[in-house]
Design an enzyme around this catalytic site. Structure first.
Site, mmCIF file in Angstrom:
data_model
loop_
_atom_site.group_PDB
_atom_site.id
_atom_site.type_symbol
_atom_site.label_atom_id
_atom_site.label_comp_id
_atom_site.label_asym_id
_atom_site.label_seq_id
_atom_site.Cartn_x
_atom_site.Cartn_y
_atom_site.Cartn_z
ATOM 1 N N SER A 14 0.580 22.258 -7.397
ATOM 2 C CA SER A 14 0.855 22.441 -5.967
ATOM 3 C C SER A 14 0.331 23.791 -5.473
ATOM 4 O O SER A 14 0.552 24.832 -6.107
ATOM 5 C CB SER A 14 2.362 22.359 -5.715
ATOM 6 O OG SER A 14 2.620 22.707 -4.375
ATOM 7 N N SER A 16 1.276 24.875 -2.526
ATOM 8 C CA SER A 16 2.242 25.329 -1.519
ATOM 9 C C SER A 16 2.777 26.737 -1.793
ATOM 10 O O SER A 16 2.885 27.541 -0.863
ATOM 11 C CB SER A 16 3.390 24.326 -1.397
ATOM 12 O OG SER A 16 2.896 23.127 -0.862
ATOM 13 N N LYS A 65 9.282 11.706 -2.014
ATOM 14 C CA LYS A 65 9.426 11.772 -0.554
ATOM 15 C C LYS A 65 10.302 10.653 0.020
ATOM 16 O O LYS A 65 11.057 10.884 0.963
ATOM 17 C CB LYS A 65 8.050 11.710 0.111
ATOM 18 C CG LYS A 65 7.201 12.967 -0.094
ATOM 19 C CD LYS A 65 5.884 12.801 0.666
ATOM 20 C CE LYS A 65 4.999 14.019 0.521
ATOM 21 N NZ LYS A 65 3.815 13.940 1.405
ATOM 22 N N ASP A 101 3.841 15.867 7.857
ATOM 23 C CA ASP A 101 2.449 15.477 7.564
ATOM 24 C C ASP A 101 1.696 15.057 8.829
ATOM 25 O O ASP A 101 0.514 15.385 8.985
ATOM 26 C CB ASP A 101 2.412 14.337 6.534
ATOM 27 C CG ASP A 101 2.714 14.833 5.130
ATOM 28 O OD1 ASP A 101 2.511 16.031 4.857
ATOM 29 O OD2 ASP A 101 3.167 14.016 4.292
ATOM 30 N N GLY A 126 -6.881 2.902 3.664
ATOM 31 C CA GLY A 126 -5.721 3.105 2.803
ATOM 32 C C GLY A 126 -4.425 2.692 3.486
ATOM 33 O O GLY A 126 -4.284 2.836 4.708
ATOM 34 N N ALA A 127 -3.492 2.193 2.694
ATOM 35 C CA ALA A 127 -2.214 1.732 3.241
ATOM 36 C C ALA A 127 -1.053 2.194 2.368
ATOM 37 O O ALA A 127 -0.057 1.496 2.199
ATOM 38 C CB ALA A 127 -2.227 0.208 3.368
ATOM 39 N N THR A 152 -6.182 -3.861 -0.787
ATOM 40 C CA THR A 152 -5.193 -4.935 -0.858
ATOM 41 C C THR A 152 -4.719 -5.239 0.562
ATOM 42 O O THR A 152 -3.950 -4.474 1.152
ATOM 43 C CB THR A 152 -3.990 -4.497 -1.726
ATOM 44 O OG1 THR A 152 -4.502 -3.942 -2.934
ATOM 45 C CG2 THR A 152 -3.065 -5.647 -2.030
ATOM 46 N N SER A 154 -2.675 -7.307 1.871
ATOM 47 C CA SER A 154 -1.250 -7.531 2.142
ATOM 48 C C SER A 154 -0.520 -6.212 2.437
ATOM 49 O O SER A 154 0.418 -6.173 3.229
ATOM 50 C CB SER A 154 -0.588 -8.258 0.973
ATOM 51 O OG SER A 154 -0.772 -7.513 -0.205
ATOM 52 N N ARG A 155 -0.968 -5.114 1.797
ATOM 53 C CA ARG A 155 -0.330 -3.811 2.073
ATOM 54 C C ARG A 155 -0.635 -3.359 3.494
ATOM 55 O O ARG A 155 0.226 -2.806 4.178
ATOM 56 C CB ARG A 155 -0.827 -2.748 1.089
ATOM 57 C CG ARG A 155 -0.113 -2.785 -0.237
ATOM 58 C CD ARG A 155 -0.546 -1.613 -1.097
ATOM 59 N NE ARG A 155 0.399 -0.505 -1.052
ATOM 60 C CZ ARG A 155 0.173 0.675 -1.619
ATOM 61 N NH1 ARG A 155 -0.973 0.913 -2.241
ATOM 62 N NH2 ARG A 155 1.075 1.618 -1.541
HETATM 63 P P1 ATR Z 1 -0.469 7.680 -1.263
HETATM 64 O O1 ATR Z 1 1.016 7.610 -1.204
HETATM 65 O O2 ATR Z 1 -0.994 9.031 -1.647
HETATM 66 O O3 ATR Z 1 -1.133 7.170 -0.032
HETATM 67 P P2 ATR Z 1 -0.707 5.213 -2.759
HETATM 68 O O4 ATR Z 1 0.532 4.714 -2.155
HETATM 69 O O5 ATR Z 1 -0.911 5.009 -4.217
HETATM 70 O O6 ATR Z 1 -0.904 6.771 -2.514
HETATM 71 O O7 ATR Z 1 -1.942 4.593 -1.950
HETATM 72 C C1 ATR Z 1 -3.230 4.806 -2.351
HETATM 73 C C2 ATR Z 1 -4.195 4.099 -1.393
HETATM 74 O O8 ATR Z 1 -5.503 4.254 -1.921
HETATM 75 C C3 ATR Z 1 -3.956 2.600 -1.281
HETATM 76 O O9 ATR Z 1 -4.317 2.183 0.012
HETATM 77 C C4 ATR Z 1 -4.915 2.054 -2.337
HETATM 78 O O10 ATR Z 1 -5.324 0.731 -2.106
HETATM 79 P P3 ATR Z 1 -4.424 -0.513 -2.620
HETATM 80 O O11 ATR Z 1 -3.309 -0.679 -1.624
HETATM 81 O O12 ATR Z 1 -5.350 -1.661 -2.652
HETATM 82 O O13 ATR Z 1 -3.919 -0.127 -3.991
HETATM 83 C C5 ATR Z 1 -6.087 2.987 -2.154
HETATM 84 N N1 ATR Z 1 -6.920 3.030 -3.362
HETATM 85 C C6 ATR Z 1 -6.656 3.718 -4.498
HETATM 86 N N2 ATR Z 1 -7.644 3.512 -5.397
HETATM 87 C C7 ATR Z 1 -8.548 2.690 -4.808
HETATM 88 C C8 ATR Z 1 -9.808 2.111 -5.207
HETATM 89 N N3 ATR Z 1 -10.326 2.341 -6.426
HETATM 90 N N4 ATR Z 1 -10.462 1.325 -4.329
HETATM 91 C C9 ATR Z 1 -9.952 1.095 -3.091
HETATM 92 N N5 ATR Z 1 -8.761 1.608 -2.653
HETATM 93 C C10 ATR Z 1 -8.089 2.388 -3.497
#
Ligand code: ATR
Length: 285
Positions: A14, A16, A65, A101, A126-127, A152, A154-155
């Site tokens: 970290s 921070s 968190k 954040d 990203g989700a 993914t 669905s996320r």
């Molecule tokens: P954080 O809380 O830091 O956002 P997380 O919850 O693990 O971490 O989410 C990581 C994000 O990066 C997700 O959207 C993940 O996609 P999936 O929902 O499909 O898992 C995305 N991610 C991580 N590695 C990936 C990869 N190699 N290709 C595409 N997306 C990836």
């Protein structure tokens, strides 16, 4: 002396403490900010007992968190929208939690790319947890359409259902078309981080006024940001968000609103670069 903490598991890397101690020194505050590794099984007892150890509050990072959010007595609108807290403090014997954040993301963009929020469409990659904070930030600035692309689907659909109809889930295959209409593009995944694959997105069709933001800050210029810069697009890096998200917590614990300026950025960058050196020496040799 006022004492604050950052807890996580792991927590060794970290930054921070470096940035909070920079402000503590700058304002000659009688205070400290300690990095404390806390395993998930110990989170509850740490959070319930930190005031007995003399702490006034602190930061919470991965993986705590969401659980910290559940343990708070009072949470603000930001924490409620995101479903997670990163900043804790005590008030009238109650544990308060916020999530800074979104504030960090928006104020950093205000700094690095003014006018970033005057667009119709944002495209987010990203989700996960980080994505939730970015969606909340963008909704607060009233950007009307948020396209959410995730490996993914669905996320992405789950997040869209949580945040409302202005958030539209998308598949990664749709991205080349979506890039054309986006005024803001944000990477919230770990792709592009040192040791990870890059985020494969072609920005050639992006509008010239599009702003590209990456939450990753190791390296400071990710392959996505390098591509955007070469195309003449405005960019914003993840270090700025890290610095800005720390401001509200510091103000709560130490009573002074600190400034994010070039001196702080240089200080933290120097620490980041020093960390990278031994690794590259090993890699080279
Ligand atoms: P954080 O809380 O830091 O956002 P997380 O919850 O693990 O971490 O989410 C990581 C994000 O990066 C997700 O959207 C993940 O996609 P999936 O929902 O499909 O898992 C995305 N991610 C991580 N590695 C990936 C990869 N190699 N290709 C595409 N997306 C990836």
């Amino acid at each position: 002396m006022r004492k604050a903490f950052v807890i996580g598991w792991p927590i060794a890397h970290s930054l921070s403490p470096d940035l909070h101690h920079f402000w503590i020194d700058r304002h000659a505050i009688d205070g400290s900010y300690e990095k404390i590794p806390i395993e998930p099984k110990d989170l509850d007892s740490f959070i319930r007992g930190f005031s007995d150890k003399g702490f006034v509050g602190g930061n919470v990072t991965i993986p705590h968190k969401e659980e910290a959010f559940r343990l708070c007595d009072v949470t603000d609108d930001h924490a409620n929208a995101i479903g997670a807290t990163n900043t804790l403090w005590l008030e009238n014997n109650c544990l308060f939690g916020s999530n800074t954040d979104s504030y960090g993301f928006s104020t950093n963009l205000d700094d690095q790319a003014p006018g970033w929020d005057e667009v119709d469409t944002a495209l987010i990659f990203g989700a996960g947890g980080a994505s939730r904070a970015i969606i909340h930030a963008i909704q607060q600035r009233k950007i009307p359409r948020i396209l959410l692309a995730n490996r993914t689907r669905s996320r992405a659909e789950r997040l869209a259902a949580h945040f409302g109809p202005d958030v539209i889930p998308a598949d990664m295959q749709e991205v080349p078309t979506l890039v054309k209409g986006a005024g803001l593009i944000v990477n919230t995944t770990s792709l592009g981080m040192t040791g990870h694959e890059p985020l494969e997105v072609n920005l050639h069709n992006a509008a010239p006024e599009c702003v590209v933001s990456d939450l990753v800050y190791t390296p400071l210029e990710t392959p996505l940001l390098a591509q955007a810069r070469k195309l003449g697009l405005r960019t914003s890096d993840g270090l700025g968000m890290l610095l800005h998200q720390a401001v509200p917590g510091f103000a709560k614990w130490f009573g002074i609103e600190p400034e994010v300026d070039q001196a702080l950025r240089d200080h933290v960058l120097e620490i980041l670069l020093r960390r990278d050196e031994p690794k590259s020496e090993i890699e080279a040799g």
